[in-house]
Design an enzyme around this catalytic site. Structure first.
Site, PDB file in Angstrom:
ATOM      1  N   THR A 150      43.865 -30.199  75.899  1.00  0.00           N
ATOM      2  CA  THR A 150      42.865 -29.296  74.497  1.00  0.00           C
ATOM      3  C   THR A 150      44.125 -28.690  74.287  1.00  0.00           C
ATOM      4  O   THR A 150      44.786 -29.614  73.448  1.00  0.00           O
ATOM      5  CB  THR A 150      41.935 -28.264  74.622  1.00  0.00           C
ATOM      6  N   LYS A 172      43.898 -29.497  83.972  1.00  0.00           N
ATOM      7  CA  LYS A 172      44.138 -28.598  82.201  1.00  0.00           C
ATOM      8  C   LYS A 172      43.477 -27.453  82.107  1.00  0.00           C
ATOM      9  O   LYS A 172      43.356 -26.547  83.794  1.00  0.00           O
ATOM     10  CB  LYS A 172      42.867 -29.394  81.502  1.00  0.00           C
ATOM     11  N   THR A 183      38.693 -22.910  79.454  1.00  0.00           N
ATOM     12  CA  THR A 183      38.295 -23.151  81.629  1.00  0.00           C
ATOM     13  C   THR A 183      39.339 -24.265  81.567  1.00  0.00           C
ATOM     14  O   THR A 183      40.114 -24.135  81.122  1.00  0.00           O
ATOM     15  CB  THR A 183      36.862 -23.974  81.200  1.00  0.00           C
ATOM     16  N   GLU A 262      48.174 -21.008  76.230  1.00  0.00           N
ATOM     17  CA  GLU A 262      48.217 -21.025  75.343  1.00  0.00           C
ATOM     18  C   GLU A 262      48.980 -19.562  75.280  1.00  0.00           C
ATOM     19  O   GLU A 262      48.416 -19.113  75.407  1.00  0.00           O
ATOM     20  CB  GLU A 262      46.649 -20.908  74.922  1.00  0.00           C
ATOM     21  N   ASN A 384      43.175 -17.223  69.126  1.00  0.00           N
ATOM     22  CA  ASN A 384      41.860 -16.343  69.899  1.00  0.00           C
ATOM     23  C   ASN A 384      40.856 -15.110  68.671  1.00  0.00           C
ATOM     24  O   ASN A 384      40.504 -14.724  68.823  1.00  0.00           O
ATOM     25  CB  ASN A 384      42.009 -15.928  71.078  1.00  0.00           C
TER      26      ASN A 384
END
Lengths: 388, 388
Positions: A150, A172, A183, A262, A384
Site C-alpha cells: 500500500t 506488507k 495492518t 511509513e 495519519n
C-alpha cells in the site's frame, strides 16, 4: 522468488478494482494439486475483521489444510458487520470455484480502511483474472508481493535456502501505519514436509522475535495475519532446522517492515540485556520502543539517554540505575545512572545511519530481549491525520 | 491568588540563574510561623530525580511536616548521581537557613533536562532573593506559578472556595512534553485543619481522576511530584467536603495541563462507560488515549471511529463490538461495531473545537472511567526532536 521459491506453489498479482485506477490490489498464492498443511497466527484484536473471522473458521473446518490464499488491499473489510462477512465468504467462494477446491480451503487476508463497506461488485470481475495468471516464476512472486503493498516503498520478499528445503515469503506493512494500509500481512511457504501441528509450533517460535517484536505505533490491527503453508515436495526435515529457517525468514520480513515503515526515517533495534529474565527484558525494550519522547529524539538523531533511562525505569521490571549501562551503536553513553565519557563524534556518526541500535544492559541477570521500532517524525503524522 | 489564597501561606518567584537571561526559574511556597501538615505523591519511576529522593527522605524524617517548598525549572537534577543529591541538600539547607527552619522541613521540586549536572554555584546567590520577596498577594502567587512555567503558555492556578475553607494550587507542565520541561509539578495549599494522614487519603483520592488520568505521551517522568500543605487556620472541616474541594482543584489544574500541553492543538476527554468495572473502563480509555493513530486523527479533526474501536478491542478488557457504541461530542458515529447514521456536520463542528470528547459505551456493565489527553501533531515532534 518469494512465496514461489519452494516447489509446489504458484502466485499471481492483479488489479481487481478495489483501489481503482488500475493499481495492483489483489494477490493469490495457490498450492499445486492438493491442499497444503498450514498454520496461522491472527490478531488478538477483539474486533477482528471479516477475513480474519473467515480464515479462522476455514482452518477449523479443514483441520488446517489450505489450497489458496487471497490477499487484497485498499479496504480492510473490518467493522463491516454481517455484510462484511458475506463479502468475505463470496470472495473465497469465487476463488475456490476458479481454483477448483472447496470454499473452506481458501483463506483471506485484507488490508485498508476500517469501517467502509467492501466494494464486492467492483472486485468480482477482476478477481477472475487472478487464476489464469498463476505461475511459478520470480515475476509472478514479485507481482504478488507488489499487489499487497500500500504505502510500502518496496516489495518485501524473502528466500531462505536451508539444507534440503526452502522457505519463501512475502509481507506488507508494519503494524497500523497509515490509513490505507492499516495492518501487517505475511504469507510463508515451504517445500519441507511439515505437519500442520509442527508448522504451528515453528510459526509460534518464529513470530516471537520477529513480527511480535516489531513495534511501530503499538497498535494491534483488526486484520494482522501470518500464514505458513507446506507443499511437502522436499520431504521430511529436521524440526529445529525448519524452525530456524522459518524464524530467519520472519525476521528478515520484520526488518524490512521496520526499515520501510511509513513516515519513518530510522529503523531502530532496542536490545535489553542483563534483565532478571527474558520476559522482563522484552517488556523493558517494548516500553522504550513505545516512548514518543525516545522516538522523537531518534528522529532528531539525538542520543538522549536520559529518556531511555526514564522509560526503562518505569517499565514495571526489576532495574536499578546504579547497575544500568545505556549504549548507542555499542558506545556506552551512560553508566550507573549518570553520563559516561564517550566518543561523541562516533555516536553522532551512528545516529546519522538509517539503522540505529540502542543497547540497555540492566546488569542484574541473564534475561535478554529485543524490539524493532522506528523514529517518529512529521511523515507519520502527515500520513495519519486524516483518512482522505 | 493560587497557593496563597488560603490563609497561612506566602509565596515568591524569582530568576536565580538556572535558565539564565533573567528568566524566572525558582518559586518558593512557605507556611507562616510553623511547619504545616503535608502529604505528597511522587513519581513511580525507579530512577527518581535527586529532589524526589530528598523530599521523600525529608517527609519521612519530619513525619510529614513541611515549612517550605522550593521549586526550580531549567534543570531536572535527574540522573545526576551523588553530586545531584548533594546539590539538592545544599539547596534545601540554604532555604532552611533563610526561612529559619530545619533543613528537613524543606521539600524540593525540580524540572528540566535529565542527565545534566545541576548548576549549584550559579543558583545559590539568586536563591537568597526569594525569602525577602515572600508575600501573601495575588501578584506573589502568580509570580510563583509563572516561575515554574517552562514551555507552558499560561500560569496554572486554581482557587476553590468551599464551605468555611479554601483550597489553592499551582502547577506546571503535563507529563513529559518538551525537553526543557520534562515533568509535572503541583503544589496545593489549604487553610482547613487536616492531619497529614487525612491529607494523604484525600490527595490519593484526588490524583486518581485528575493527574493520574492525564495522559499526554505515556511517560512517567523522573520528577513528577504533587504536594499538599495545610495551615489549619480555618479549623477542622468535614473530610468528604475537603476531599471534594481538593479533587476539584486537582482536576482544574489537570485540565489546564491538557489544554496547554506542548505542541498540542486539541485537549481531549476520552470517557468509557458500560465496562464490566471501573478498572476496565480506565484501562480502555488509557489504551485509546495512548494510540498514536487516534491522536493523529484528532490532530486532523477526523472522527475516525474505526481506530477507536480497534484500540478498545485490544485493551485487554471485556468488550464485544456488537454491544459497543462510539460517539464524538455526544453524537453516536458507530453502533454494534459498524458505522451509524449521524449528523456529519454536527460532528465536524465538534471536531473543530479546542476540547474534543470521545465517548465509548461498551454496553456490558456499570464501570466507567475517563482520561484527559491531547492530539499529536508536528508541534510535539518539533519540541522533542533534539535537546538543543
Amino acid at each position: 522468488m518469494s512465496v514461489v521459491a519452494p516447489r509446489g506453489f504458484k502466485a499471481a498479482g492483479a488489479a481487481i478494482g478495489i483501489k481503482g485506477g488500475g493499481r495492483l490490489d489483489a494477490a493469490l498464492v495457490v498450492a499445486d494439486d492438493v491442499a497444503a498443511a498450514a498454520a496461522a497466527v491472527f490478531t488478538q484484536n477483539k474486533a477482528p475483521a471479516a477475513p480474519v473471522q473467515l480464515s479462522r473458521d476455514h482452518l477449523a473446518k479443514t483441520g488446517n489444510r489450505v489450497r489458496a490464499i487471497l490477499l487484497t488491499s485498499g479496504n480492510a473489510n473490518a467493522a463491516t458487520g454481517i455484510e462484511g462477512l458475506a463479502a468475505a465468504e463470496a470472495l473465497s467462494d469465487y476463488v475456490a470455484r476458479d481454483v477448483g477446491c472447496k470454499g473452506s480451503e481458501v483463506l483471506l487476508c485484507q488490508t485498508g480502511l476500517i469501517g467502509i463497506p467492501f466494494p464486492l461488485t467492483d472486485a468480482v470481475s477482476g478477481l477472475h483474472r487472478l487464476v489464469p495468471q498463476l505461475e511459478r516464476s520470480a515475476v509472478a512472486g514479485t507481482q504478488a508481493a507488489t499487489a499487497i503493498m500500500t504505502t510500502d516503498t518496496f516489495a518485501k520478499e524473502v528466500v531462505i535456502e536451508a539444507d534440503g528445503f526452502v522457505v519463501g515469503g512475502m509481507a506488507k506493512g508494519a503494524a497500523m501505519l497509515a490509513p490505507d494500509m492499516a495492518t501487517m500481512l505475511a504469507v510463508l511457504t515451504t517445500d519441507a514436509a511439515v505437519s500442520s501441528e509442527d508448522l504451528g509450533r515453528a510459526l509460534h517460535a518464529a513470530v516471537g522475535p520477529s513480527f511480535n517484536s516489531l513495534l511501530v505505533d503499538g497498535a494491534t490491527s483488526t486484520n494482522d495475519t501470518v500464514i505458513v503453508m507446506s507443499s511437502g515436495t522436499a520431504g521430511a526435515v529436521d524440526h529445529e532446522a525448519f524452525t530456524k529457517a522459518l524464524s530467519a525468514a520472519c525476521l528478515k520480513l520484520a526488518e524490512d517492515m521496520a526499515f520501510d515503515a511509513e513516515g519513518a526515517t530510522k529503523a531502530v533495534r532496542i536490545t535489553v540485556t542483563g534483565a532478571s529474565d527474558d520476559a522482563s527484558a522484552h517488556q523493558g525494550a517494548r516500553k522504550v520502543a513505545n516512548s514518543l519522547l525516545v522516538k522523537c529524539s531518534l528522529n532528531g538523531e539525538d542520543p538522549y539517554w536520559g529518556r531511555v533511562l526514564s522509560e526503562i525505569a518505569t517499565a514495571g521490571i526489576d532495574m536499578d540505575p546504579l547497575t544500568t549501562t545505556i549504549s548507542y551503536g555499542g558506545i556506552a553513553v551512560s553508566r550507573s545512572g549518570i553520563a559516561a565519557d564517550h566518543d561523541a563524534a562516533a555516536v553522532a556518526a551512528h545516529m546519522a545511519e538509517r539503522w540505529i541500535s540502542i543497547e540497555i544492559d540492566l546488569g542484574l541477570g541473564a534475561g535478554r530481549g529485543a524490539i524493532l521500532t522506528t523514529d517518529l517524525g512529521h511523515g507519520y503524522i502527515d500520513e495519519n491525520r486524516t483518512t482522505s
